[in-house]
Enzyme design. Sequence first.
Site, PDB file in Angstrom:
ATOM      1  N   ARG A  38       7.395  -5.828   2.893  1.00 17.72           N
ATOM      2  CA  ARG A  38       7.828  -6.296   1.308  1.00 17.72           C
ATOM      3  C   ARG A  38       6.917  -6.966   0.752  1.00 17.72           C
ATOM      4  NH1 ARG A  38      11.894  -6.425   5.372  1.00 17.72           N
ATOM      5  NH2 ARG A  38      13.882  -5.408   4.783  1.00 17.72           N
ATOM      6  N   GLY A  39       6.367  -6.367  -0.374  1.00 15.37           N
ATOM      7  CA  GLY A  39       5.480  -6.950  -1.403  1.00 15.37           C
ATOM      8  C   GLY A  39       6.114  -7.746  -2.541  1.00 15.37           C
ATOM      9  N   LYS A  59       5.560   3.836  -1.258  1.00 12.33           N
ATOM     10  CA  LYS A  59       5.375   2.548  -2.027  1.00 12.33           C
ATOM     11  C   LYS A  59       6.262   2.704  -3.272  1.00 12.33           C
ATOM     12  CE  LYS A  59       1.961  -0.819  -3.616  1.00 12.33           C
ATOM     13  NZ  LYS A  59       0.614  -1.076  -3.937  1.00 12.33           N
ATOM     14  N   ASP A 154      -9.752  -6.698  -4.337  1.00  8.00           N
ATOM     15  CA  ASP A 154      -9.046  -7.425  -2.939  1.00  8.00           C
ATOM     16  C   ASP A 154      -9.371  -7.139  -1.669  1.00  8.00           C
ATOM     17  OD1 ASP A 154      -7.103  -9.291  -2.114  1.00  8.00           O
ATOM     18  OD2 ASP A 154      -5.327  -7.896  -2.325  1.00  8.00           O
TER      19      ASP A 154
END
Length: 455
Positions: A38-39, A59, A154
């Site tokens: 869960r983003g 996603k 990132d």
Amino acid sequence: MTHDPPAPGGSTPRPLYGEELAPGARVGGFLVEEVRHRGVVAVLYRARDERSGASVALKVMRPQYASSENALRRFEQECRTLEQLAHPHIVRVLESGELRDGRPWLAMEWLEGRDLEAELAARGPFPPREALRVLEPVAAALGAAHALGIVHRDIKAQNVMVRPGAGGAPHVTLVDFGIAKLLDPGHRSLALTSTGVTVGTPVAMAPEQILGAPVDARTDLYGLGVLLHQLLTGRLPFSAGSQAELEELHLHAPPPSPSHLAPVPTALDAVVKRCLAKRPEDRYPDTAALMEDLRRALEPSAGPGGRTRGLGLYLCARPEAGEDADDDALDALDRVLDAAREGLSRCGLALMVEGADFLLAATPLPPDASASRARRREVLEALDALWPELERHVAGAGIHLEATLHLAEAVVEPDASGAPRVVDGPLLRESGWTRGAGRPGVFVPPEVLEGLTTR
């Protein structure tokens, strides 16, 4: 809204397409099976391709962000980015689309394995040449992205997946281009965020990201430096109690030397420090230059180097099954590991990897058969004398103590005095060692005893 068929007994069916998709929801040609992550902006599901039966990573944006123009553009950019990046070490996109309520989704290949953060937590730091083997595909993936004017922004251990590959070599895949930035052909930043907005992960953010300044390919070089330091030492170069303190360290603190924290060649210090330079112009210009320097830093020095057989010892001390690790047990654990470090040093075994409850030490064996037998006998006799001392430290503390010896090929280089020391090789791949089935004491496999008539 679509629902599951009525449940037996007339119970109320469960909606499939709420805040999160429920098992059985159909997205394109894929059936959702379970939530895997869960983003903040999107949820990652494991799903099944109805056509092939293969697992896929799905996603899907959260509904509250589907009306955000900026969030939608970023999600669509990730889809376009991955579609451009057909590379063996970058996660492969399969399909994309929208749900009926406007939420975009992205289907990617399913990567069965674990990320580097989990790998490091499970096994500890990597020997230098194994770290190189992991970093090479990541650098190759980034090089391909940079050639297309894409900066990942990132780079961190959680975004590198490791799976078993052919011949035992790991297959490494770079994932999560969700905050990647597109650059124009001159590599000037084309921002999707307002000036001054910080984007990235604090543990690995370059100073220019923290300051909201323009980024380019050298921003990812900073992330590679963080990752290299973490692979070599098992820890991040900077850690702090708050995000503000952590950002201050990235902005102003000199990076630590890996050789001060782990048994690695001092030549690696300069590589890591150049990656972690505060100013982009002081870093490597690209991934190719970094990898060239990294390989050069790992080349054996002149002297008694090369490959030989080596003897390794893995010592583990952890609470007995069903026992709570109370203060007495933790104190005993610290005492026994301290005593083991000192005792193994007296045995001539150099500490290679250290964790909260284990030690891995190694020593090269002389190439001459007679000298090799004498060295193995010397280590066994020293361990026989050391073991009762270690057992006394854990007596009555509920600590299970065991050790395993292993004999395998090792890569050696000269230390400061010119004597050979183990730096890499199969000997340090502890996951492939023969185990003693959890029995207390020191497990000695037959190959270690080969040619020894007495102990």
